[in-house]
Design a protein around this motif. Structure first.
Motif, short mmCIF file in Angstrom:
data_model
loop_
_atom_site.label_atom_id
_atom_site.label_comp_id
_atom_site.label_asym_id
_atom_site.label_seq_id
_atom_site.Cartn_x
_atom_site.Cartn_y
_atom_site.Cartn_z
N THR A 13 0.84 -1.19 0.00
CA THR A 13 0.00 0.00 0.00
C THR A 13 0.88 1.23 0.00
OG1 THR A 13 -0.08 0.23 2.39
CG2 THR A 13 -1.77 -1.16 1.39
N THR B 110 -10.85 6.70 3.41
CA THR B 110 -9.94 6.39 2.30
C THR B 110 -8.60 5.90 2.83
OG1 THR B 110 -11.02 8.06 0.94
CG2 THR B 110 -8.84 7.33 0.24
N ASP B 111 -8.06 6.60 3.83
CA ASP B 111 -6.79 6.19 4.43
C ASP B 111 -6.89 4.79 5.04
OD1 ASP B 111 -5.64 8.63 3.76
OD2 ASP B 111 -5.89 9.48 5.77
N GLU C 42 -6.94 2.11 2.44
CA GLU C 42 -5.61 1.82 1.89
C GLU C 42 -4.78 0.99 2.86
OE1 GLU C 42 -3.67 5.37 0.51
OE2 GLU C 42 -5.37 5.91 -0.76
N SER D 158 -6.27 -2.51 2.91
CA SER D 158 -6.44 -3.09 1.57
C SER D 158 -7.90 -3.40 1.26
CB SER D 158 -5.58 -4.35 1.41
OG SER D 158 -4.22 -4.02 1.55
#
Length: 91
Positions: free
Chosen positions: A5, A46-47, A50, A53
């Motif tokens: 990531t 969003t963070d 990421e 995954s």
């Protein structure tokens, strides 16, 4: 588990959480606790997506389930609820 990531594992230490199995009174799954722990660190959906995954939309789904199960309206209320009950450790 972290995979490839934008956040290298050394740069993003996991926040302290209690597992759902060790905290038998929590109505949350391990994944929900994981999302909640990252929310407590100030991460956006969003963070978190990421880092874990998964998509940001999936994180939003987990947050909605958390709020429903804890009978709260906001992410921060959910974090406060979890901290008071010992499901998340504070620094």
């Amino acid at each position: 588990m972290l995979t490839q990531t934008a956040f290298p594992p050394a740069a993003v230490p996991f926040p302290p959480i209690a597992s759902a199995q060790s905290c038998s009174r929590t109505p949350l799954t391990d994944r929900q606790l994981e999302c909640l722990a990252w929310i407590s660190e100030g991460k956006s959906s969003t963070d978190i997506g990421e880092i874990l995954s998964i998509s940001g939309r999936t994180v939003d789904y987990h947050v909605g389930e958390i709020c429903q199960r804890l009978n709260v309206r906001t992410r921060m209320q959910a974090v406060a609820h979890a901290v008071r009950r010992g499901w998340l450790e504070t620094a």
